[in-house]
Design a protein around this motif. Structure first.
Motif, PDB file in Angstrom:
ATOM      1  N   TYR A 214       0.799  -1.238   0.000  1.00  0.00           N
ATOM      2  CA  TYR A 214       0.000   0.000   0.000  1.00  0.00           C
ATOM      3  C   TYR A 214       0.830   1.285   0.000  1.00  0.00           C
ATOM      4  CZ  TYR A 214      -3.990  -3.024   0.891  1.00  0.00           C
ATOM      5  OH  TYR A 214      -4.953  -3.991   0.795  1.00  0.00           O
ATOM      6  N   TYR A 215       2.135   1.158  -0.158  1.00  0.00           N
ATOM      7  CA  TYR A 215       2.988   2.354  -0.139  1.00  0.00           C
ATOM      8  C   TYR A 215       2.649   3.300  -1.293  1.00  0.00           C
ATOM      9  CZ  TYR A 215       7.158   5.265  -0.440  1.00  0.00           C
ATOM     10  OH  TYR A 215       8.015   6.330  -0.518  1.00  0.00           O
ATOM     11  N   LYS A 216       2.502   2.748  -2.510  1.00  0.00           N
ATOM     12  CA  LYS A 216       2.225   3.597  -3.683  1.00  0.00           C
ATOM     13  C   LYS A 216       0.861   4.268  -3.585  1.00  0.00           C
ATOM     14  CE  LYS A 216       5.240   1.394  -7.081  1.00  0.00           C
ATOM     15  NZ  LYS A 216       5.314   0.693  -8.395  1.00  0.00           N
ATOM     16  N   SER A 217      -0.151   3.529  -3.106  1.00  0.00           N
ATOM     17  CA  SER A 217      -1.486   4.128  -2.993  1.00  0.00           C
ATOM     18  C   SER A 217      -1.499   5.225  -1.927  1.00  0.00           C
ATOM     19  CB  SER A 217      -2.531   3.055  -2.658  1.00  0.00           C
ATOM     20  OG  SER A 217      -2.265   2.439  -1.413  1.00  0.00           O
ATOM     21  N   THR A 218      -0.655   5.085  -0.891  1.00  0.00           N
ATOM     22  CA  THR A 218      -0.545   6.127   0.133  1.00  0.00           C
ATOM     23  C   THR A 218       0.039   7.400  -0.462  1.00  0.00           C
ATOM     24  OG1 THR A 218      -0.176   4.437   1.820  1.00  0.00           O
ATOM     25  CG2 THR A 218       0.400   6.705   2.407  1.00  0.00           C
ATOM     26  N   LYS A 219       1.090   7.261  -1.268  1.00  0.00           N
ATOM     27  CA  LYS A 219       1.690   8.430  -1.922  1.00  0.00           C
ATOM     28  C   LYS A 219       0.685   9.112  -2.835  1.00  0.00           C
ATOM     29  CE  LYS A 219       5.890   8.597  -3.338  1.00  0.00           C
ATOM     30  NZ  LYS A 219       7.152   8.369  -4.086  1.00  0.00           N
ATOM     31  N   ARG A 220      -0.103   8.311  -3.542  1.00  0.00           N
ATOM     32  CA  ARG A 220      -1.107   8.872  -4.443  1.00  0.00           C
ATOM     33  C   ARG A 220      -2.176   9.642  -3.660  1.00  0.00           C
ATOM     34  NH1 ARG A 220      -2.151   4.585  -6.801  1.00  0.00           N
ATOM     35  NH2 ARG A 220      -4.039   3.939  -5.701  1.00  0.00           N
ATOM     36  N   GLN A 221      -2.638   9.069  -2.550  1.00  0.00           N
ATOM     37  CA  GLN A 221      -3.636   9.744  -1.724  1.00  0.00           C
ATOM     38  C   GLN A 221      -3.085  11.048  -1.159  1.00  0.00           C
ATOM     39  OE1 GLN A 221      -5.468   7.230   1.268  1.00  0.00           O
ATOM     40  NE2 GLN A 221      -5.515   5.487  -0.127  1.00  0.00           N
ATOM     41  N   ASN A 222      -1.843  11.031  -0.699  1.00  0.00           N
ATOM     42  CA  ASN A 222      -1.234  12.245  -0.146  1.00  0.00           C
ATOM     43  C   ASN A 222      -1.091  13.321  -1.221  1.00  0.00           C
ATOM     44  OD1 ASN A 222      -1.036  11.119   2.391  1.00  0.00           O
ATOM     45  ND2 ASN A 222       1.095  10.461   2.145  1.00  0.00           N
ATOM     46  N   ALA A 223      -0.734  12.907  -2.429  1.00  0.00           N
ATOM     47  CA  ALA A 223      -0.594  13.861  -3.537  1.00  0.00           C
ATOM     48  C   ALA A 223      -1.945  14.481  -3.885  1.00  0.00           C
ATOM     49  CB  ALA A 223       0.007  13.165  -4.750  1.00  0.00           C
ATOM     50  N   ARG A 225      -4.504  14.789  -1.867  1.00  0.00           N
ATOM     51  CA  ARG A 225      -4.896  15.655  -0.754  1.00  0.00           C
ATOM     52  C   ARG A 225      -4.177  16.998  -0.849  1.00  0.00           C
ATOM     53  NH1 ARG A 225      -2.984  12.873   3.794  1.00  0.00           N
ATOM     54  NH2 ARG A 225      -4.595  11.338   3.342  1.00  0.00           N
ATOM     55  N   GLN A 226      -2.880  16.968  -1.178  1.00  0.00           N
ATOM     56  CA  GLN A 226      -2.109  18.192  -1.298  1.00  0.00           C
ATOM     57  C   GLN A 226      -2.622  19.046  -2.457  1.00  0.00           C
ATOM     58  OE1 GLN A 226       0.160  19.241   0.864  1.00  0.00           O
ATOM     59  NE2 GLN A 226       0.394  21.150  -0.278  1.00  0.00           N
ATOM     60  N   ALA A 227      -3.016  18.384  -3.547  1.00  0.00           N
ATOM     61  CA  ALA A 227      -3.548  19.116  -4.704  1.00  0.00           C
ATOM     62  C   ALA A 227      -4.856  19.812  -4.354  1.00  0.00           C
ATOM     63  CB  ALA A 227      -3.759  18.156  -5.870  1.00  0.00           C
ATOM     64  N   GLN A 228      -5.691  19.144  -3.567  1.00  0.00           N
ATOM     65  CA  GLN A 228      -6.963  19.750  -3.151  1.00  0.00           C
ATOM     66  C   GLN A 228      -6.726  20.963  -2.254  1.00  0.00           C
ATOM     67  OE1 GLN A 228      -9.195  16.598  -1.335  1.00  0.00           O
ATOM     68  NE2 GLN A 228      -9.756  15.647  -3.285  1.00  0.00           N
ATOM     69  N   ILE A 229      -5.715  20.858  -1.384  1.00  0.00           N
ATOM     70  CA  ILE A 229      -5.382  21.981  -0.505  1.00  0.00           C
ATOM     71  C   ILE A 229      -4.931  23.184  -1.325  1.00  0.00           C
ATOM     72  CG2 ILE A 229      -3.775  22.794   1.271  1.00  0.00           C
ATOM     73  CD1 ILE A 229      -3.815  19.945   2.405  1.00  0.00           C
ATOM     74  N   GLU A 230      -4.086  22.910  -2.339  1.00  0.00           N
ATOM     75  CA  GLU A 230      -3.567  23.992  -3.173  1.00  0.00           C
ATOM     76  C   GLU A 230      -4.665  24.619  -4.034  1.00  0.00           C
ATOM     77  OE1 GLU A 230      -0.374  22.231  -5.281  1.00  0.00           O
ATOM     78  OE2 GLU A 230       0.978  22.171  -3.536  1.00  0.00           O
ATOM     79  N   MET A 231      -5.602  23.786  -4.479  1.00  0.00           N
ATOM     80  CA  MET A 231      -6.725  24.284  -5.296  1.00  0.00           C
ATOM     81  C   MET A 231      -7.684  25.122  -4.470  1.00  0.00           C
ATOM     82  SD  MET A 231      -6.721  23.406  -8.540  1.00  0.00           S
ATOM     83  CE  MET A 231      -8.454  23.361  -8.987  1.00  0.00           C
ATOM     84  N   GLY A 232      -7.812  24.814  -3.188  1.00  0.00           N
ATOM     85  CA  GLY A 232      -8.756  25.520  -2.340  1.00  0.00           C
ATOM     86  C   GLY A 232     -10.128  24.866  -2.412  1.00  0.00           C
ATOM     87  N   PRO A 233     -11.068  25.343  -1.596  1.00  0.00           N
ATOM     88  CA  PRO A 233     -12.402  24.776  -1.578  1.00  0.00           C
ATOM     89  C   PRO A 233     -13.084  24.849  -2.945  1.00  0.00           C
ATOM     90  CG  PRO A 233     -12.127  26.387   0.180  1.00  0.00           C
ATOM     91  CD  PRO A 233     -10.911  26.468  -0.669  1.00  0.00           C
ATOM     92  N   LYS A 234     -13.594  23.694  -3.384  1.00  0.00           N
ATOM     93  CA  LYS A 234     -14.349  23.599  -4.640  1.00  0.00           C
ATOM     94  C   LYS A 234     -13.528  24.067  -5.852  1.00  0.00           C
ATOM     95  CE  LYS A 234     -18.830  24.128  -2.377  1.00  0.00           C
ATOM     96  NZ  LYS A 234     -20.083  24.878  -2.324  1.00  0.00           N
ATOM     97  N   GLY A 235     -12.223  24.053  -5.702  1.00  0.00           N
ATOM     98  CA  GLY A 235     -11.372  24.370  -6.830  1.00  0.00           C
ATOM     99  C   GLY A 235     -11.339  25.835  -7.208  1.00  0.00           C
ATOM    100  N   VAL A 236     -11.760  26.763  -6.303  1.00  0.00           N
ATOM    101  CA  VAL A 236     -11.799  28.175  -6.660  1.00  0.00           C
ATOM    102  C   VAL A 236     -10.743  28.972  -5.879  1.00  0.00           C
ATOM    103  CG1 VAL A 236     -14.220  28.071  -7.291  1.00  0.00           C
ATOM    104  CG2 VAL A 236     -13.583  28.644  -4.933  1.00  0.00           C
ATOM    105  N   GLY A 237      -9.870  28.265  -5.219  1.00  0.00           N
ATOM    106  CA  GLY A 237      -8.918  28.960  -4.365  1.00  0.00           C
ATOM    107  C   GLY A 237      -7.959  29.852  -5.116  1.00  0.00           C
ATOM    108  N   LEU A 238      -7.746  29.573  -6.411  1.00  0.00           N
ATOM    109  CA  LEU A 238      -6.772  30.362  -7.161  1.00  0.00           C
ATOM    110  C   LEU A 238      -7.444  31.506  -7.945  1.00  0.00           C
ATOM    111  CD1 LEU A 238      -4.489  27.484  -8.505  1.00  0.00           C
ATOM    112  CD2 LEU A 238      -4.196  28.892  -6.461  1.00  0.00           C
ATOM    113  N   VAL A 239      -8.742  31.639  -7.817  1.00  0.00           N
ATOM    114  CA  VAL A 239      -9.433  32.708  -8.556  1.00  0.00           C
ATOM    115  C   VAL A 239      -9.216  34.044  -7.842  1.00  0.00           C
ATOM    116  CG1 VAL A 239     -11.647  33.535  -9.360  1.00  0.00           C
ATOM    117  CG2 VAL A 239     -11.153  31.091  -9.393  1.00  0.00           C
ATOM    118  N   GLY A 240      -8.806  35.070  -8.612  1.00  0.00           N
ATOM    119  CA  GLY A 240      -8.530  36.365  -8.019  1.00  0.00           C
ATOM    120  C   GLY A 240      -9.772  37.176  -7.787  1.00  0.00           C
TER     121      GLY A 240
END
Length: 240
Positions: A214-223, A225-240
């Motif tokens: 399960y090591y690879k699936s853990t890395k994928r899940q973490n990636a 999760r990190q992408a969702q954090i960077e995108m912000g809620p509902k994917g609008v976090g980067l909208v100015g």
């Protein structure tokens, strides 16, 4: 031949002490994370509760009044007992109230059990052989519980397909510790050490296999999760 066997047993015991010490210290990154986040998250206290009482039992087993010529058993388990006290204090400090009370009550119960057993064995049982048999039999149960305590985490790993909450080094050194003390017990046969540590070797190996699966699936899940954090809620976090 006997002399050489004793030297080999002592050498393996020293190696076992070193590996066991690394095992006891291997959760340090986990507890640094707990301290930094001020939360135990989904980390389970049960491996540390099991190790706490297990170390106490083996200290009692190894003292000269119970099982002579077992100083290496006492040294490492006495050290481990102190280390587990620190870990459990952090669990008490950073757990939610309901969980904290449960952990505290288990710790008190384990201390009462250890003290009661020591008083019983040292005052009412008269020979080394009988003392070793009584304490050693209980040690087998305690050691198996220590090795089996990650089973709950292994279940979480399988259901979540993530090893995030199953520390790799804890699993690795659980396996190596089982191997070293199995060898120690075989050199001059000690069934009380052999039985639980051979089982511990198998359980440690099972944890390592799960980690590999399960090591690879853990890395994928973490990636993700990190992408969702960077995108912000509902994917609008980067909208100015």
């Amino acid at each position: 031949m006997v002399f050489n066997k004793e030297i080999a047993r002592f050498a393996v015991g020293v190696i076992g002490n070193i590996i066991a010490l690394i095992l006891f210290l291997s959760p340090l990154p986990t507890f640094y994370r707990i301290w930094k986040k001020k939360s135990v998250e989904q980390f389970s206290p049960f491996p540390y509760l099991a190790t706490f009482v297990n170390c106490g039992l083996w200290v009692l087993y190894g003292i000269p009044l119970v099982h002579p010529h077992s100083i290496l058993v006492v040294t490492i388990n006495g050290t481990g007992f102190g280390i587990e006290v620190v870990y459990l204090m952090l669990f008490l400090l950073y757990s939610e109230k309901k969980k904290r009370i449960k952990i505290f009550l288990i710790i008190i119960s384990e201390i009462i059990f250890l003290v009661s057993l020591a008083i019983f064995v040292l005052t009412l049982v008269q020979t080394h052989k009988k003392r070793s048999t009584i304490v050693g039999s209980i040690c087998i149960v305690g050691n198996i519980l220590m090795y089996a305590s990650p089973l709950a985490i292994m279940k979480l790993v399988i259901t979540s397909k993530s090893v995030e909450f199953m520390p790799f080094f804890l699993s690795l050194f659980s396996f190596l510790n089982g191997v070293s003390w199995t060898a120690y017990a075989l050199i001059r046969l000690d069934a009380f050490i052999l039985v639980p540590n051979s089982m511990g070797t198998a359980l440690g190996l099972a944890q390592l296999l799960l980690y590999g699966i399960y090591y690879k699936s853990t890395k994928r899940q973490n990636a993700e999760r990190q992408a969702q954090i960077e995108m912000g809620p509902k994917g609008v976090g980067l909208v100015g």
